[in-house]
Design an enzyme around this catalytic site. Structure first.
Site, PDB file in Angstrom:
ATOM      1  N   ARG A  33      11.436  15.543  40.254  1.00  0.00           N
ATOM      2  CA  ARG A  33      10.091  14.807  40.261  1.00  0.00           C
ATOM      3  C   ARG A  33       9.161  15.818  40.397  1.00  0.00           C
ATOM      4  NH1 ARG A  33      13.724  11.814  43.182  1.00  0.00           N
ATOM      5  NH2 ARG A  33      14.100   9.787  41.957  1.00  0.00           N
ATOM      6  N   HIS A 120      24.941  13.239  48.276  1.00  0.00           N
ATOM      7  CA  HIS A 120      25.239  12.803  46.840  1.00  0.00           C
ATOM      8  C   HIS A 120      26.619  13.574  45.995  1.00  0.00           C
ATOM      9  CE1 HIS A 120      20.559  11.611  46.537  1.00  0.00           C
ATOM     10  NE2 HIS A 120      21.507  10.435  46.984  1.00  0.00           N
ATOM     11  N   CYS A 128      37.936  12.016  38.589  1.00  0.00           N
ATOM     12  CA  CYS A 128      38.254  11.055  37.256  1.00  0.00           C
ATOM     13  C   CYS A 128      37.874   9.457  37.896  1.00  0.00           C
ATOM     14  CB  CYS A 128      39.866  11.151  37.471  1.00  0.00           C
ATOM     15  SG  CYS A 128      40.413   9.743  35.905  1.00  0.00           S
ATOM     16  N   THR A 194      12.171  17.517  49.761  1.00  0.00           N
ATOM     17  CA  THR A 194      12.453  16.026  49.361  1.00  0.00           C
ATOM     18  C   THR A 194      11.216  15.074  49.062  1.00  0.00           C
ATOM     19  OG1 THR A 194      13.472  14.124  49.587  1.00  0.00           O
ATOM     20  CG2 THR A 194      13.113  15.439  51.549  1.00  0.00           C
TER      21      THR A 194
HETATM   22  P1  NAD Z   1      12.764  15.407  44.153  1.00  0.00           P
HETATM   23  O1  NAD Z   1      12.816  16.113  42.833  1.00  0.00           O
HETATM   24  O2  NAD Z   1      12.344  14.073  44.075  1.00  0.00           O
HETATM   25  O3  NAD Z   1      11.674  16.256  44.938  1.00  0.00           O
HETATM   26  C1  NAD Z   1      11.379  17.638  45.353  1.00  0.00           C
HETATM   27  C2  NAD Z   1      10.344  17.845  46.004  1.00  0.00           C
HETATM   28  O4  NAD Z   1      10.172  19.190  46.318  1.00  0.00           O
HETATM   29  C3  NAD Z   1       9.011  17.404  45.124  1.00  0.00           C
HETATM   30  O5  NAD Z   1       8.108  16.816  45.943  1.00  0.00           O
HETATM   31  C4  NAD Z   1       8.332  19.220  44.858  1.00  0.00           C
HETATM   32  O6  NAD Z   1       6.953  18.838  45.045  1.00  0.00           O
HETATM   33  C5  NAD Z   1       9.128  19.815  46.305  1.00  0.00           C
HETATM   34  N1  NAD Z   1       9.009  21.065  45.817  1.00  0.00           N
HETATM   35  C6  NAD Z   1       9.758  21.736  44.877  1.00  0.00           C
HETATM   36  N2  NAD Z   1       9.913  23.174  44.917  1.00  0.00           N
HETATM   37  C7  NAD Z   1       9.302  23.134  46.280  1.00  0.00           C
HETATM   38  C8  NAD Z   1       9.071  24.541  46.614  1.00  0.00           C
HETATM   39  N3  NAD Z   1       9.324  25.838  46.194  1.00  0.00           N
HETATM   40  N4  NAD Z   1       8.261  24.542  47.877  1.00  0.00           N
HETATM   41  C9  NAD Z   1       8.093  23.390  48.485  1.00  0.00           C
HETATM   42  N5  NAD Z   1       8.056  22.172  47.806  1.00  0.00           N
HETATM   43  C10 NAD Z   1       8.799  22.189  46.552  1.00  0.00           C
HETATM   44  O7  NAD Z   1      14.048  15.769  44.933  1.00  0.00           O
HETATM   45  P2  NAD Z   1      14.706  14.942  45.947  1.00  0.00           P
HETATM   46  O8  NAD Z   1      14.044  14.039  46.642  1.00  0.00           O
HETATM   47  O9  NAD Z   1      15.912  15.668  46.333  1.00  0.00           O
HETATM   48  O10 NAD Z   1      15.724  13.806  44.887  1.00  0.00           O
HETATM   49  C11 NAD Z   1      16.030  13.970  43.601  1.00  0.00           C
HETATM   50  C12 NAD Z   1      17.577  13.869  43.549  1.00  0.00           C
HETATM   51  O11 NAD Z   1      18.294  14.715  42.341  1.00  0.00           O
HETATM   52  C13 NAD Z   1      18.330  14.623  44.815  1.00  0.00           C
HETATM   53  O12 NAD Z   1      18.741  13.215  45.330  1.00  0.00           O
HETATM   54  C14 NAD Z   1      19.409  15.195  44.257  1.00  0.00           C
HETATM   55  O13 NAD Z   1      20.784  14.611  44.547  1.00  0.00           O
HETATM   56  C15 NAD Z   1      19.298  15.447  42.891  1.00  0.00           C
HETATM   57  N6  NAD Z   1      18.983  16.795  42.289  1.00  0.00           N
HETATM   58  C16 NAD Z   1      19.693  17.878  43.129  1.00  0.00           C
HETATM   59  C17 NAD Z   1      19.237  19.128  42.639  1.00  0.00           C
HETATM   60  C18 NAD Z   1      20.087  20.349  43.206  1.00  0.00           C
HETATM   61  O14 NAD Z   1      21.239  19.920  43.748  1.00  0.00           O
HETATM   62  N7  NAD Z   1      19.562  21.590  43.597  1.00  0.00           N
HETATM   63  C19 NAD Z   1      18.471  19.582  41.800  1.00  0.00           C
HETATM   64  C20 NAD Z   1      17.914  18.319  41.047  1.00  0.00           C
HETATM   65  C21 NAD Z   1      17.827  17.223  41.341  1.00  0.00           C
END
Ligand code: NAD
Length: 256
Positions: A33, A120, A128, A194
């Site tokens: 996001r 997650h 499976c 997050t």
């Molecule tokens: P999100 O994408 O909703 O939010 C990430 C937040 O981090 C954003 O608000 C963004 O502004 C901030 N951000 C990004 N890079 C940053 C940085 N370098 N410094 C400071 N802030 C930063 O992520 P979420 O809330 O974790 O939810 C998305 C879901 O998708 C998760 O629950 C997860 O399961 C999954 N996901 C996981 C991964 C992974 O494992 N790396 C990657 C993408 C999505």
């Protein structure tokens, strides 16, 4: 950066950290996001993460296997943000590390598996859907590389997927309970990278705060909890976390 946060970290005994995709963007794994997020740039990508489309449509599964094969996490290395959390564990302050991430970069950085609560699941395992068998993801990726576009379980013929909680899929109650219990035991709660938009896990913030923990949000964009937090730190996580986690030894060295 608020200097008091550094002293809260130094004084804390039971730090609980909740991490999201933002901690891994500096390792080259895009979030969902954020401004460069996978869903922000391509809203159709959300379909690949939805269990209903995945189970119903072989074309969605084929696209998912290709995207798993090419996932940036396979070549990603933990960054300074992950390493700062390893330092917290080394200092004996880390009570639990709750992560929404599926990339296992916390474990690769050096945090103990017992402390990491993966709400997650992990993309490094497969499961499976038919018989529940689990194993290393690499075993199935080998089959995809060899030409199987939508590999099925060799035991029961069921649909295979990554061992992650897709959208529309039930969370594991015992894992969520463990995370919420840990949050209630924190004296300092750090929410890192997050958007705090995904429930129930965003509620860990409320639980920690109600139990009396200090709360700190480290995120580049605003979250719905900013008004309630004791401190909000913007900027890049890989710069902010090392700055608030100081080495215990540095004071001792100075005194010697
Ligand atoms: P999100 O994408 O909703 O939010 C990430 C937040 O981090 C954003 O608000 C963004 O502004 C901030 N951000 C990004 N890079 C940053 C940085 N370098 N410094 C400071 N802030 C930063 O992520 P979420 O809330 O974790 O939810 C998305 C879901 O998708 C998760 O629950 C997860 O399961 C999954 N996901 C996981 C991964 C992974 O494992 N790396 C990657 C993408 C999505």
């Amino acid at each position: 950066m608020a200097p008091e946060v550094k002293s809260w970290v130094a004084a804390a005994r039971r730090i609980v950290v909740l991490t999201g995709a933002g901690i891994s963007t500096d390792s080259g794994i895009p979030d969902f996001r954020g401004p460069q997020g996978v869903w922000t740039k391509n809203p159709l990508a959300e379909k690949l993460s939805n269990i209903h489309y995945y189970l119903a449509d072989p074309e969605v599964r084929k696209a998912s296997w290709q995207s798993r094969l090419q996932h940036p996490a396979w070549n990603a290395k933990p960054n300074a943000g992950h390493l700062a959390l390893v330092e917290l564990e080394r200092q004996g302050k880390l009570h639990a590390l709750i992560t929404q991430n599926i990339d296992e970069l916390h474990q690769l950085a050096g945090n103990s598996r017992e402390l990491v609560i993966e709400v997650h699941g992990s993309m490094r395992r497969f499961m499976c859907w038919g018989c529940g068998m689990r194993g290393p993801m690499e075993r199935v990726l080998e089959r995809v590389r060899a030409g199987e576009e939508d590999p099925h379980c060799r035991d029961c013929g069921g649909i295979l997927k990554s061992d992650t909680i897709s959208f529309g899929q039930q969370l594991l109650p015992e894992v969520i309970d463990r995370a919420m219990q840990a949050a209630g035991e924190a004296d300092l709660f750090l929410s890192v990278g997050t958007s705090l938009q995904v429930y129930p896990i965003a509620g860990a913030f409320d639980i920690a705060r109600s139990a009396g923990a200090k709360t700190v949000i480290v995120n580049a964009e605003p979250t719905p909890y900013d008004g309630m937090a004791d401190a909000v730190l913007g900027g890049s996580i890989s710069a902010v976390l090392p700055a608030i986690v100081t080495e215990r030894e540095s004071a001792a060295r100075f005194l010697n």
